[in-house]
Enzyme design. Structure first.
Site, PDB file in Angstrom:
ATOM      1  N   GLY A 105      45.650  37.534  34.846  1.00 33.99           N
ATOM      2  CA  GLY A 105      44.523  37.599  35.739  1.00 33.99           C
ATOM      3  C   GLY A 105      44.642  38.407  36.875  1.00 33.99           C
ATOM      4  N   CYS A 106      45.706  38.964  37.200  1.00 37.07           N
ATOM      5  CA  CYS A 106      45.787  40.083  38.273  1.00 37.07           C
ATOM      6  C   CYS A 106      45.448  41.348  37.590  1.00 37.07           C
ATOM      7  CB  CYS A 106      46.992  40.203  38.816  1.00 37.07           C
ATOM      8  SG  CYS A 106      47.306  38.687  39.964  1.00 37.07           S
ATOM      9  N   THR A 107      46.017  41.431  36.233  1.00 34.92           N
ATOM     10  CA  THR A 107      45.556  42.833  35.680  1.00 34.92           C
ATOM     11  C   THR A 107      44.132  42.955  35.437  1.00 34.92           C
ATOM     12  OG1 THR A 107      47.894  42.748  34.851  1.00 34.92           O
ATOM     13  CG2 THR A 107      46.225  43.951  33.482  1.00 34.92           C
ATOM     14  N   ALA A 138      42.113  43.614  38.652  1.00 30.67           N
ATOM     15  CA  ALA A 138      42.228  45.350  39.158  1.00 30.67           C
ATOM     16  C   ALA A 138      41.728  46.033  38.138  1.00 30.67           C
ATOM     17  CB  ALA A 138      43.873  45.482  39.140  1.00 30.67           C
TER      18      ALA A 138
END
Length: 150
Positions: free
Chosen positions: A45-47, A50
């Site tokens: 999710g964070c990748t 970003a």
């Protein structure tokens, strides 16, 4: 979740990024700022979040926005994350959770019945005068730029 609301003054913050450079809210006075809090670098999710912001970075700049990411990761983890995905913005290493706590996104979470403290993925849009213009608590990680640039 956060107790901050649109129209509130953004909490002051001070934190070091991946290169040890200190960023404060005052550094962005006169400019619009997107501050996105994310739980952990190099997770799906964070990748996605970003990279979506990276892919739309020029649109943000043209609209007068700076972008700053914040997570409890170390500076070296941020350096690797930035290098791996060619991220054009700074990431604050908020290991003490001071910035996350100031913004009300350091919360108790639960996974598989286990409770722990962590970041509630949240994005704040701060205007040129340091006022919260937008707070997004339901972040669509793959289309986050669209949520912000609408």
């Amino acid at each position: 979740m956060t107790t901050l609301q649109k129209g509130d003054k953004a909490p002051n913050f001070s934190g070091k990024d991946q290169d040890g450079t200190t960023h404060t809210l005052a550094d962005y006075k006169g400019r619009k700022l997107v501050v996105f809090f994310y739980p952990k670098a190099n997770t799906p999710g964070c990748t996605a979040e970003a990279c979506d912001l990276r892919d739309n970075y020029q649109h943000f700049l043209k609209s007068g926005f700076q972008i700053l990411g914040v997570s409890p990761d170390t500076a070296s983890k941020h350096q690797k994350f930035i290098a791996k995905y060619d991220l054009p913005f700074s990431l604050l290493a908020d290991e003490s959770h001071e910035v996350a706590e100031a913004y009300g996104v350091w919360v108790e979470k639960s996974m598989y019945g286990r409770k722990y403290m962590g970041i509630a993925r949240t994005t704040f849009v701060i205007n040129e005068n340091g006022i919260l213009e937008e707070i997004i608590e339901k972040v669509d990680t793959k289309n986050h730029a669209q949520q912000l640039l609408k």
